[in-house]
Write a protein that holds these residues in place. Structure first.
Motif, PDB file in Angstrom:
ATOM      1  N   SER A   1      22.266  43.829  73.357  1.00 35.71           N
ATOM      2  CA  SER A   1      23.543  43.256  72.913  1.00 35.71           C
ATOM      3  C   SER A   1      24.263  42.571  74.074  1.00 35.71           C
ATOM      4  O   SER A   1      24.898  41.537  73.886  1.00 35.71           O
ATOM      5  CB  SER A   1      24.435  44.314  72.266  1.00 35.71           C
TER       6      SER A   1
ATOM      7  N   GLN B   1      30.415  39.386  68.559  1.00 37.44           N
ATOM      8  CA  GLN B   1      29.363  40.297  68.103  1.00 37.44           C
ATOM      9  C   GLN B   1      29.377  41.598  68.905  1.00 37.44           C
ATOM     10  O   GLN B   1      29.191  42.684  68.348  1.00 37.44           O
ATOM     11  CB  GLN B   1      27.990  39.626  68.214  1.00 37.44           C
TER      12      GLN B   1
ATOM     13  N   ASP C   1      30.062  45.137  67.128  1.00 35.54           N
ATOM     14  CA  ASP C   1      29.011  46.143  67.282  1.00 35.54           C
ATOM     15  C   ASP C   1      29.603  47.436  67.855  1.00 35.54           C
ATOM     16  O   ASP C   1      29.309  48.532  67.384  1.00 35.54           O
ATOM     17  CB  ASP C   1      27.908  45.583  68.197  1.00 35.54           C
TER      18      ASP C   1
ATOM     19  N   GLN D   1      31.785  49.155  65.216  1.00 37.22           N
ATOM     20  CA  GLN D   1      30.950  49.739  64.164  1.00 37.22           C
ATOM     21  C   GLN D   1      30.264  51.019  64.652  1.00 37.22           C
ATOM     22  O   GLN D   1      30.250  52.024  63.958  1.00 37.22           O
ATOM     23  CB  GLN D   1      29.893  48.740  63.702  1.00 37.22           C
ATOM     24  N   LYS D   2      29.720  50.983  65.867  1.00 33.47           N
ATOM     25  CA  LYS D   2      29.002  52.143  66.386  1.00 33.47           C
ATOM     26  C   LYS D   2      29.937  53.273  66.814  1.00 33.47           C
ATOM     27  O   LYS D   2      29.588  54.442  66.714  1.00 33.47           O
ATOM     28  CB  LYS D   2      28.135  51.738  67.583  1.00 33.47           C
TER      29      LYS D   2
END
Length: 193
Positions: free
Chosen positions: A142, A150, A154, A157-158
């Motif tokens: 990433s 992004q 990410d 979200q994680k």
């Protein structure tokens, strides 16, 4: 503190009460105040550290004085400088508390002995190391392949809880972007959703 560690182990391995007694006998209990160091650059890291409460960051400081955050660790996560632990060389990194934190430390010698004497504990450690390796690979991917937006999405979200507990400047450092870029990305994300 040990009860929480015991509960964590129990979710990942089946151990006897005698096994838990061996583990508890070698645990060192430590409390950190917010901003207090667990490890400073130049010191040799000698422990496996499990967090029972709180939040820490693992980072280096470059020649310009800029902090580069490699990772965060919260309750029920492990932390430490594995390179320093395995090589015995001084660490190039720091670990300090973002919040008041409680940890369990186990010296390398005692940890290795536990892994040797308790096969189920060793299997758990290997599974954790494998998961950690995959997480590191995904983080590298990433970092080199994702846009700023992004990377942020990410991260949220994680780690939705970390995005609320960690100061924005530290999240920006972790993502490898400036605080200004993070602010812009957050505003654009809110507009889209």
């Amino acid at each position: 503190m040990f009860e929480q560690f015991k509960e964590y182990i129990g979710q990942k391995a089946t151990l006897t009460e005698a096994d838990y007694a061996k583990i508890e006998a070698v645990c060192i209990f430590k409390k950190l105040r917010k901003k207090q160091y667990l490890l400073q650059e130049g010191d040799v890291w000698k422990y496996n550290a499990f967090i029972t409460k709180g939040l820490v960051r693992f980072y280096s400081v470059d020649e310009n004085g800029r902090e580069n955050i490699v990772s965060f660790a919260k309750e029920n996560w492990w932390t430490g400088d594995r390179a320093s632990l395995l090589t015995g060389e001084p660490s190039k990194n720091n670990i300090d508390a973002i919040e008041d934190t409680e940890l369990i430390l186990i010296t390398k010698t005692n940890f290795d002995r536990l892994c040797h004497d308790i096969p189920a504990f060793n299997d758990m450690v290997n599974a954790i190391l494998n998961k950690s390796f995959i997480t590191s690979q995904n983080r590298i991917h990433s970092a080199i392949a994702f846009t700023a937006e992004q990377k942020y999405l990410d991260f949220v979200q994680k780690y939705p809880d970390l995005s609320l507990r960690v100061p924005q400047a530290m999240i920006a450092s972790y993502l490898g972007i400036t605080p200004e870029t993070l602010s812009r990305v957050r505003k654009e994300t809110v507009k889209k959703h």
